[in-house]
Design a protein around this motif. Structure first.
Motif, PDB file in Angstrom:
ATOM      1  N   ARG A 115       0.810  -1.211   0.000  1.00 60.72           N
ATOM      2  CA  ARG A 115       0.000   0.000   0.000  1.00 60.72           C
ATOM      3  C   ARG A 115       0.850   1.270   0.000  1.00 60.72           C
ATOM      4  NH1 ARG A 115      -2.435  -1.140   4.274  1.00 60.72           N
ATOM      5  NH2 ARG A 115      -1.409   0.249   5.739  1.00 60.72           N
ATOM      6  N   THR A 116       2.033   1.168   0.513  1.00 63.42           N
ATOM      7  CA  THR A 116       2.856   2.366   0.660  1.00 63.42           C
ATOM      8  C   THR A 116       4.126   2.309  -0.167  1.00 63.42           C
ATOM      9  OG1 THR A 116       3.836   1.406   2.638  1.00 63.42           O
ATOM     10  CG2 THR A 116       1.949   2.881   2.946  1.00 63.42           C
ATOM     11  N   VAL A 117       4.999   1.353   0.105  1.00 63.66           N
ATOM     12  CA  VAL A 117       6.290   1.320  -0.580  1.00 63.66           C
ATOM     13  C   VAL A 117       6.120   1.122  -2.075  1.00 63.66           C
ATOM     14  CG1 VAL A 117       8.504   0.144  -0.757  1.00 63.66           C
ATOM     15  CG2 VAL A 117       7.464   0.490   1.490  1.00 63.66           C
ATOM     16  N   GLN A 122       5.682   3.162  -7.698  1.00 72.08           N
ATOM     17  CA  GLN A 122       4.916   3.219  -8.942  1.00 72.08           C
ATOM     18  C   GLN A 122       4.550   4.652  -9.315  1.00 72.08           C
ATOM     19  OE1 GLN A 122       2.897  -1.122  -7.930  1.00 72.08           O
ATOM     20  NE2 GLN A 122       1.632   0.718  -7.900  1.00 72.08           N
ATOM     21  N   GLU A 123       4.031   5.396  -8.355  1.00 70.11           N
ATOM     22  CA  GLU A 123       3.578   6.753  -8.635  1.00 70.11           C
ATOM     23  C   GLU A 123       4.746   7.702  -8.913  1.00 70.11           C
ATOM     24  OE1 GLU A 123       1.200   7.790  -5.279  1.00 70.11           O
ATOM     25  OE2 GLU A 123      -0.564   6.663  -5.994  1.00 70.11           O
ATOM     26  N   THR A 124       5.834   7.525  -8.178  1.00 67.52           N
ATOM     27  CA  THR A 124       6.972   8.431  -8.326  1.00 67.52           C
ATOM     28  C   THR A 124       7.614   8.324  -9.701  1.00 67.52           C
ATOM     29  OG1 THR A 124       7.447   8.358  -5.947  1.00 67.52           O
ATOM     30  CG2 THR A 124       9.243   9.055  -7.399  1.00 67.52           C
ATOM     31  N   PHE A 125       7.743   7.094 -10.193  1.00 64.38           N
ATOM     32  CA  PHE A 125       8.493   6.902 -11.431  1.00 64.38           C
ATOM     33  C   PHE A 125       7.615   6.684 -12.655  1.00 64.38           C
ATOM     34  CE2 PHE A 125      11.764   6.127  -8.248  1.00 64.38           C
ATOM     35  CZ  PHE A 125      12.780   6.933  -8.762  1.00 64.38           C
ATOM     36  N   ASP A 199      13.702   2.416   2.018  1.00 60.46           N
ATOM     37  CA  ASP A 199      14.934   3.141   1.725  1.00 60.46           C
ATOM     38  C   ASP A 199      15.346   2.980   0.264  1.00 60.46           C
ATOM     39  OD1 ASP A 199      15.788   4.770   3.729  1.00 60.46           O
ATOM     40  OD2 ASP A 199      17.302   3.413   4.535  1.00 60.46           O
ATOM     41  N   ALA A 200      15.053   1.835  -0.336  1.00 69.72           N
ATOM     42  CA  ALA A 200      15.336   1.674  -1.764  1.00 69.72           C
ATOM     43  C   ALA A 200      14.606   2.745  -2.562  1.00 69.72           C
ATOM     44  CB  ALA A 200      14.928   0.280  -2.230  1.00 69.72           C
ATOM     45  N   VAL A 201      13.335   2.959  -2.240  1.00 66.54           N
ATOM     46  CA  VAL A 201      12.552   3.989  -2.924  1.00 66.54           C
ATOM     47  C   VAL A 201      13.140   5.369  -2.636  1.00 66.54           C
ATOM     48  CG1 VAL A 201      10.289   5.081  -3.133  1.00 66.54           C
ATOM     49  CG2 VAL A 201      10.461   2.596  -2.878  1.00 66.54           C
ATOM     50  N   LEU A 210      14.523  13.550  -8.117  1.00 62.68           N
ATOM     51  CA  LEU A 210      13.119  13.855  -7.863  1.00 62.68           C
ATOM     52  C   LEU A 210      12.933  14.192  -6.384  1.00 62.68           C
ATOM     53  CD1 LEU A 210      11.584  10.971  -9.996  1.00 62.68           C
ATOM     54  CD2 LEU A 210      11.957  13.350 -10.667  1.00 62.68           C
ATOM     55  N   ASP A 211      11.715  14.497  -5.995  1.00 65.67           N
ATOM     56  CA  ASP A 211      11.424  14.900  -4.622  1.00 65.67           C
ATOM     57  C   ASP A 211      11.435  13.679  -3.715  1.00 65.67           C
ATOM     58  OD1 ASP A 211      10.680  16.263  -2.368  1.00 65.67           O
ATOM     59  OD2 ASP A 211       8.562  16.441  -2.920  1.00 65.67           O
ATOM     60  N   ALA A 212      12.541  13.449  -3.035  1.00 69.20           N
ATOM     61  CA  ALA A 212      12.702  12.253  -2.202  1.00 69.20           C
ATOM     62  C   ALA A 212      12.032  12.451  -0.841  1.00 69.20           C
ATOM     63  CB  ALA A 212      14.179  11.939  -2.012  1.00 69.20           C
ATOM     64  N   LYS A 213      11.110  11.552  -0.522  1.00 69.55           N
ATOM     65  CA  LYS A 213      10.431  11.594   0.770  1.00 69.55           C
ATOM     66  C   LYS A 213      10.572  10.241   1.453  1.00 69.55           C
ATOM     67  CE  LYS A 213       6.967  14.973  -0.721  1.00 69.55           C
ATOM     68  NZ  LYS A 213       5.520  15.243  -0.920  1.00 69.55           N
ATOM     69  N   GLU A 214      10.975  10.271   2.699  1.00 78.52           N
ATOM     70  CA  GLU A 214      11.120   9.013   3.427  1.00 78.52           C
ATOM     71  C   GLU A 214       9.752   8.425   3.742  1.00 78.52           C
ATOM     72  OE1 GLU A 214      14.391   8.196   6.168  1.00 78.52           O
ATOM     73  OE2 GLU A 214      14.619  10.366   6.297  1.00 78.52           O
TER      74      GLU A 214
END
Length: 222
Positions: A115-117, A122-125, A199-201, A210-214
């Motif tokens: 649901r998250t990772v 998927q959405e980021t890239f 962390d891979a993401v 891109l806008d990296a968010k933990e």
């Protein structure tokens, strides 16, 4: 287990502080020998997602060798401290990469992981295939034949994962998947498998510019 952007970062800081103090009580010489770590009088060094990390032997604080003022985030700290604490006596990677659900003892966390990772990946890239390829290369990844993007990445020099990505088209949304060494829970607590994926993401997004968010992981079970 729930994974989310924390509303109160201080709760995560408290966990890091607890583990920082635990590290100071560990047998550092035994850890150096066990994981064949580089070390000196001041610090122990460990490569994590192709970044050389510095763990101060007197404070336990984890920083980046190339950016000494940058303190590691929650997932990175937990994956390093927990490697030292939870790994079995002689952990050995199998070299066999399997889906999340096939990793020992991680099933309770699968829904949150998807649901998250995976959703974030998927959405980021989506629409950023070349950026993802370049990011995988920057992290020292080895190309794999599957997917629009497929790479094997080293979490530590002795433990790998794989990242696969299929970009969106007229019929389907972007899809992503990760594979993990089947023995990863011999190195880490099962909840850390989600931290590794998160962390891979994070590092891929950062390397892509891109806008990296933990993505933060927490559980009442630990």
């Amino acid at each position: 287990m729930e994974i989310s952007k924390p509303q109160n970062q201080s709760n995560y800081d408290k966990v890091i502080e607890e583990w920082r103090l635990r590290f100071l009580k560990m047998d550092q010489e035994a850890l150096i020998e066990k994981f064949q770590l580089e070390s000196d009088e001041m610090a122990v060094y460990l490569t994590y997602f192709n970044y050389k990390m510095r763990i101060d032997r007197f404070t336990g604080v984890i920083t980046y060798v190339e950016e000494p003022q940058k303190i590691a985030g929650f997932n990175t700290c937990m994956d390093i401290y927990n490697l030292f604490h939870y790994s079995i006596d002689i952990p050995v990677a199998s070299g066999i990469l399997v889906p999340f659900r096939q990793v020992k003892r991680v099933y309770p966390f699968e829904a949150a992981y998807k649901r998250t990772v995976l959703k974030t990946l998927q959405e980021t890239f989506s629409g950023h295939v070349e950026e993802l390829k370049n990011a995988c290369e920057k992290l020292g990844g080895k190309p794999l034949p599957q997917g629009d993007v497929g790479y094997q990445l080293s979490v530590y020099p002795f433990l790998d994962i794989a990242v696969y990505f299929w970009d969106a088209d007229d019929e389907f949304e972007a899809q992503a998947n990760m594979l993990f060494d089947s023995n990863i829970t011999d190195f880490l607590h099962e909840e850390n498998v989600v931290c590794v994926a998160a962390d891979a993401v994070y590092y891929l997004t950062e390397a892509a510019g891109l806008d990296a968010k933990e993505i933060y992981a927490s559980s009442d079970k630990r």
